[in-house]
Design a protein around this motif. Structure first.
Motif, PDB file in Angstrom:
ATOM      1  N   PRO A  56     -10.721 -16.082  54.930  1.00  0.00           N
ATOM      2  CA  PRO A  56     -11.480 -17.079  54.165  1.00  0.00           C
ATOM      3  C   PRO A  56     -11.080 -18.520  54.486  1.00  0.00           C
ATOM      4  O   PRO A  56     -11.948 -19.386  54.687  1.00  0.00           O
ATOM      5  CB  PRO A  56     -11.158 -16.711  52.706  1.00  0.00           C
ATOM      6  N   ARG A  57      -9.784 -18.793  54.568  1.00  0.00           N
ATOM      7  CA  ARG A  57      -9.336 -20.163  54.857  1.00  0.00           C
ATOM      8  C   ARG A  57      -9.618 -20.547  56.307  1.00  0.00           C
ATOM      9  O   ARG A  57     -10.088 -21.654  56.588  1.00  0.00           O
ATOM     10  CB  ARG A  57      -7.836 -20.278  54.569  1.00  0.00           C
ATOM     11  N   LEU A  58      -9.361 -19.622  57.231  1.00  0.00           N
ATOM     12  CA  LEU A  58      -9.556 -19.924  58.643  1.00  0.00           C
ATOM     13  C   LEU A  58     -11.034 -20.116  58.969  1.00  0.00           C
ATOM     14  O   LEU A  58     -11.398 -21.002  59.754  1.00  0.00           O
ATOM     15  CB  LEU A  58      -8.966 -18.807  59.496  1.00  0.00           C
ATOM     16  N   THR A  59     -11.887 -19.327  58.343  1.00  0.00           N
ATOM     17  CA  THR A  59     -13.324 -19.472  58.564  1.00  0.00           C
ATOM     18  C   THR A  59     -13.809 -20.842  58.106  1.00  0.00           C
ATOM     19  O   THR A  59     -14.640 -21.476  58.772  1.00  0.00           O
ATOM     20  CB  THR A  59     -14.088 -18.359  57.829  1.00  0.00           C
ATOM     21  N   ASP A  60     -13.291 -21.323  56.987  1.00  0.00           N
ATOM     22  CA  ASP A  60     -13.661 -22.668  56.512  1.00  0.00           C
ATOM     23  C   ASP A  60     -13.246 -23.735  57.521  1.00  0.00           C
ATOM     24  O   ASP A  60     -14.000 -24.688  57.789  1.00  0.00           O
ATOM     25  CB  ASP A  60     -13.009 -22.946  55.155  1.00  0.00           C
ATOM     26  N   VAL A  61     -12.037 -23.596  58.073  1.00  0.00           N
ATOM     27  CA  VAL A  61     -11.541 -24.563  59.056  1.00  0.00           C
ATOM     28  C   VAL A  61     -12.416 -24.561  60.303  1.00  0.00           C
ATOM     29  O   VAL A  61     -12.787 -25.608  60.841  1.00  0.00           O
ATOM     30  CB  VAL A  61     -10.077 -24.250  59.413  1.00  0.00           C
ATOM     31  N   MET A  62     -12.772 -23.354  60.777  1.00  0.00           N
ATOM     32  CA  MET A  62     -13.575 -23.244  61.996  1.00  0.00           C
ATOM     33  C   MET A  62     -14.992 -23.765  61.772  1.00  0.00           C
ATOM     34  O   MET A  62     -15.587 -24.394  62.657  1.00  0.00           O
ATOM     35  CB  MET A  62     -13.593 -21.798  62.478  1.00  0.00           C
TER      36      MET A  62
END
Length: 311
Positions: A56-62
């Motif tokens: 969830p956090r990494l997808t937001d960053v990407m």
């Protein structure tokens, strides 16, 4: 290197720094980036091992990087000497058999029937996977080396007997693959029909799975129902297809594969190739050729063909 050729969207990559250290990084078309969410990970396979918690956090960053060109909170990463997709080999690579209606037609098949179920073959991950721009070495013209540009699915959350409606929660993202195939030794000259097809000789040659250039998270790619796939050889278009011509969707392929065996984080599922392979025209690759497979929104994978020197 400060960038990776072929990157079209924010991607996860595994890199080696000038000091020889391996690490995961984020790649955009303009730069390589260090970020707190990937710092400390040896490679992309390490990230995928924690995908359920980090996604969830990494997808937001990407997604933010896709909009602005820079991952928020990232720092430029320099002094990189090499890059590849996963870093270490995954546990499994499953490749779909014929799965595009136009490819079936060019090979003389015009209908699989309503009862059709996907089938798969395996490639040995530790010896077949190569990074973009790594050469495939051909042994002999008799190999009849062929190209097969494909969309590859990267598993983030493992499982067995995954329902079709739950597949999206198990897919980390996508990358580009070239299922290099040796047509020469595929069919044996034997009267025993069940043993005519030699899948290992045809599909498992060293370096026969170029993969990359990076892993684009599923949320960044969006729908894969109609992704253009284009393969060129020496700049000339050979395949110009779309995933809209798949017989079985990505969700159906992953669900079916999980009924056969347990999928694990990092496993790769190839989804089949569109029309335009060399076998349909009797045209094959030779040393000096260069194959490029492009999928819009995922990236471009480039593979030079060379001759293997035997001693």
């Amino acid at each position: 290197m400060d960038t990776i050729s072929g990157i079209e969207a924010p991607s996860l990559v595994s890199v080696v720094t000038a000091g020889g250290a391996s690490r995961a990084a984020i790649a955009t078309p303009e730069a390589l980036w260090s970020h707190p969410l990937v710092d400390g990970h040896l490679d992309v396979l390490s990230i995928l091992a924690t995908w359920a918690s980090i996604a969830p956090r990494l997808t937001d960053v990407m997604a933010a990087a896709a909009a602005s060109g820079k991952p928020p909170g990232a720092r430029p990463l320099t002094n990189v000497t090499a890059a590849r997709l996963l870093g270490r080999p995954p546990a499994k690579v499953l490749c779909s058999g014929p799965n595009f209606t136009d490819h079936l037609a060019e090979m003389g098949e015009f209908g699989l029937g309503e009862e059709w179920q996907p089938y798969f073959f395996l490639k040995p991950p530790s010896t077949t996977i190569r990074a973009s721009r790594e050469a495939f070495e051909s042994d002999s013209p008799d190999d009849k080396v062929d190209w097969e540009g494909e969309l590859a699915v990267v598993i983030g959350v493992g499982g067995r007997d995954i329902p079709i409606e739950d597949v999206a929660g198990h897919v980390a993202g996508y990358t580009v693959a070239n299922d290099i195939s040796l047509r020469g030794p595929h069919r044996r000259d034997t009267p025993a029909a069940p043993f005519q097809w030699d899948w290992v000789a045809s599909k498992a040659a060293d370096g026969s799975l170029p993969l990359g250039p990076g892993l684009v998270p599923a949320a960044v790619v969006g729908s894969v129902a109609d992704l253009p796939i284009r393969t060129t050889v020496n700049g000339i278009v050979q395949q110009d297809g779309t995933t809209a011509n798949m017989v079985c969707s990505v969700a159906e392929l992953v669900a079916h594969a999980s009924r056969l065996l347990t999928l694990e984080p990092g496993d790769i599922v190839l989804t089949g190739t569109p029309a335009g392979v060399g076998a349909g025209r009797g045209t094959f690759l030779r040393p000096g050729d260069e194959v490029a497979v492009s999928i819009i929104g995922v990236g471009t994978l480039t593979t030079p063909i060379s001759s293997r020197e035997t001693r």
